[in-house]
Scaffold this motif. Sequence first.
Motif, PDB file in Angstrom:
ATOM      1  N   LYS A 151       0.827  -1.203   0.000  1.00 32.31           N
ATOM      2  CA  LYS A 151       0.000   0.000   0.000  1.00 32.31           C
ATOM      3  C   LYS A 151       0.866   1.259   0.000  1.00 32.31           C
ATOM      4  N   PHE A 152       0.448   2.256  -0.764  1.00 32.27           N
ATOM      5  CA  PHE A 152       1.126   3.553  -0.849  1.00 32.27           C
ATOM      6  C   PHE A 152       1.279   4.178   0.535  1.00 32.27           C
ATOM      7  N   ILE A 153       2.427   4.807   0.778  1.00 35.20           N
ATOM      8  CA  ILE A 153       2.666   5.518   2.039  1.00 35.20           C
ATOM      9  C   ILE A 153       2.523   7.013   1.807  1.00 35.20           C
ATOM     10  N   ASN A 154       1.687   7.660   2.607  1.00 32.18           N
ATOM     11  CA  ASN A 154       1.507   9.111   2.517  1.00 32.18           C
ATOM     12  C   ASN A 154       2.634   9.797   3.296  1.00 32.18           C
ATOM     13  N   GLY A 155       3.733  10.076   2.585  1.00 27.74           N
ATOM     14  CA  GLY A 155       4.899  10.658   3.230  1.00 27.74           C
ATOM     15  C   GLY A 155       4.672  12.065   3.740  1.00 27.74           C
ATOM     16  N   VAL A 156       3.783  12.812   3.071  1.00 22.14           N
ATOM     17  CA  VAL A 156       3.493  14.189   3.503  1.00 22.14           C
ATOM     18  C   VAL A 156       2.890  14.171   4.904  1.00 22.14           C
ATOM     19  N   ALA A 157       1.881  13.330   5.101  1.00 23.89           N
ATOM     20  CA  ALA A 157       1.229  13.242   6.408  1.00 23.89           C
ATOM     21  C   ALA A 157       2.212  12.751   7.464  1.00 23.89           C
ATOM     22  N   TYR A 158       3.064  11.802   7.087  1.00 29.74           N
ATOM     23  CA  TYR A 158       4.053  11.256   8.023  1.00 29.74           C
ATOM     24  C   TYR A 158       5.015  12.345   8.499  1.00 29.74           C
ATOM     25  N   THR A 159       5.555  13.137   7.549  1.00 27.79           N
ATOM     26  CA  THR A 159       6.513  14.178   7.913  1.00 27.79           C
ATOM     27  C   THR A 159       5.843  15.305   8.695  1.00 27.79           C
ATOM     28  N   ALA A 160       4.627  15.688   8.286  1.00 22.76           N
ATOM     29  CA  ALA A 160       3.896  16.736   9.015  1.00 22.76           C
ATOM     30  C   ALA A 160       3.696  16.330  10.471  1.00 22.76           C
ATOM     31  N   GLU A 161       3.345  15.075  10.700  1.00 23.03           N
ATOM     32  CA  GLU A 161       3.139  14.590  12.070  1.00 23.03           C
ATOM     33  C   GLU A 161       4.459  14.623  12.855  1.00 23.03           C
ATOM     34  N   GLU A 162       5.559  14.220  12.192  1.00 22.97           N
ATOM     35  CA  GLU A 162       6.870  14.240  12.861  1.00 22.97           C
ATOM     36  C   GLU A 162       7.270  15.660  13.245  1.00 22.97           C
TER      37      GLU A 162
END
Length: 346
Positions: free
Chosen positions: A324-335
């Motif tokens: 499944k595709f990983i939403n990197g934008v959401a991941y980095t925003a959360e970090e």
Amino acid sequence: MKIIFILGKYNPSRCGISDYVDLLSKELIKNGHIVGIRSFDSLRELRQLARDLEEADLYSIQFAPYAFSKIGFAGNALRLLAKSLEAKSVHVTFHELWIGSYPGSPVKHTVIGWVQKYEILTFLKVTKPSLIYATNSAALHRLRKAGISAAYLYLFGNIPFSQSQISSDQSILKIGFFGTLYDSFPYDLLGERLKSIYRLTKRKIILLRIGRTRESQGLIKLKRMAESRGFDLFETGELSASEVSKEIQSCSLGISTTPYDVIGKSGATAALLEHRLPILTHDDGDTPQKHLIISKLFDDQIFQLDDIDGPGEIAKYIIQPKRKFINGVAYTAEEVLESLELASRS
């Protein structure tokens, strides 16, 4: 929270840093924050920006020497910005650092690098950022060697997922190239590895150059390698982000010609990884191996050209069901938001 991003020329779809700020801003707005983007295209504009700096809860500086100045150093304009940010809440992300610090660097680059390093360290001393990030191993290693406490931040891909109905032909193995084709990449060794993958999978190799292509030594070397190995090479030309996503999904393997120690600053490589392709890359040895890092999200998707066992591992990976595709934008925003919260408590 009101966040102001400060960067060089803002040019989404033509500049990786701009794409990063554009996508991250939208994600932060979705999370209820107020976001402003302040950019400049000359040192005169940077000085004006520094004088007219509006109030915000956080100033996020997206730093790259040649994005801040065409000559690589910003002089009084950068000092003025630092003075304007003094005693404010500042966060700095380094996309690139000073040049000339690699083995065999030309003397000219070394001298320019001294000036850039002095400017960067002075900027950090004045602004005292609560958070300093680097997007790649090389930058992180050099910052730490200079006595700067910095953390790794994943730079996400610049291509959101777009649903595709493309069905894959199991007799073909499509290999995707997306992003800059560096001329220092060992294309002949790549040809050997792809031949090994062909022998293991019995699938015809097709090379696909995705997106806008500039004529370069890297492209010439890729074409020469394809011809000598009997691989078909196709170029899509410029595509929309949605079309790029669909082309990536049609591939089984991606190639990143960006050196492994700076692969973290490549939004194009991140896009391939987020679409869950295994990636072949190359370590040029510029950064000591013990200091090489990659996002834990993708540690089993990256394979080194120098690893003779790599083709076998890739052959095993590509027969697995697509992940499944990983939403990197959401991941980095959360970090970023979590780090800011921790910093505010300390």
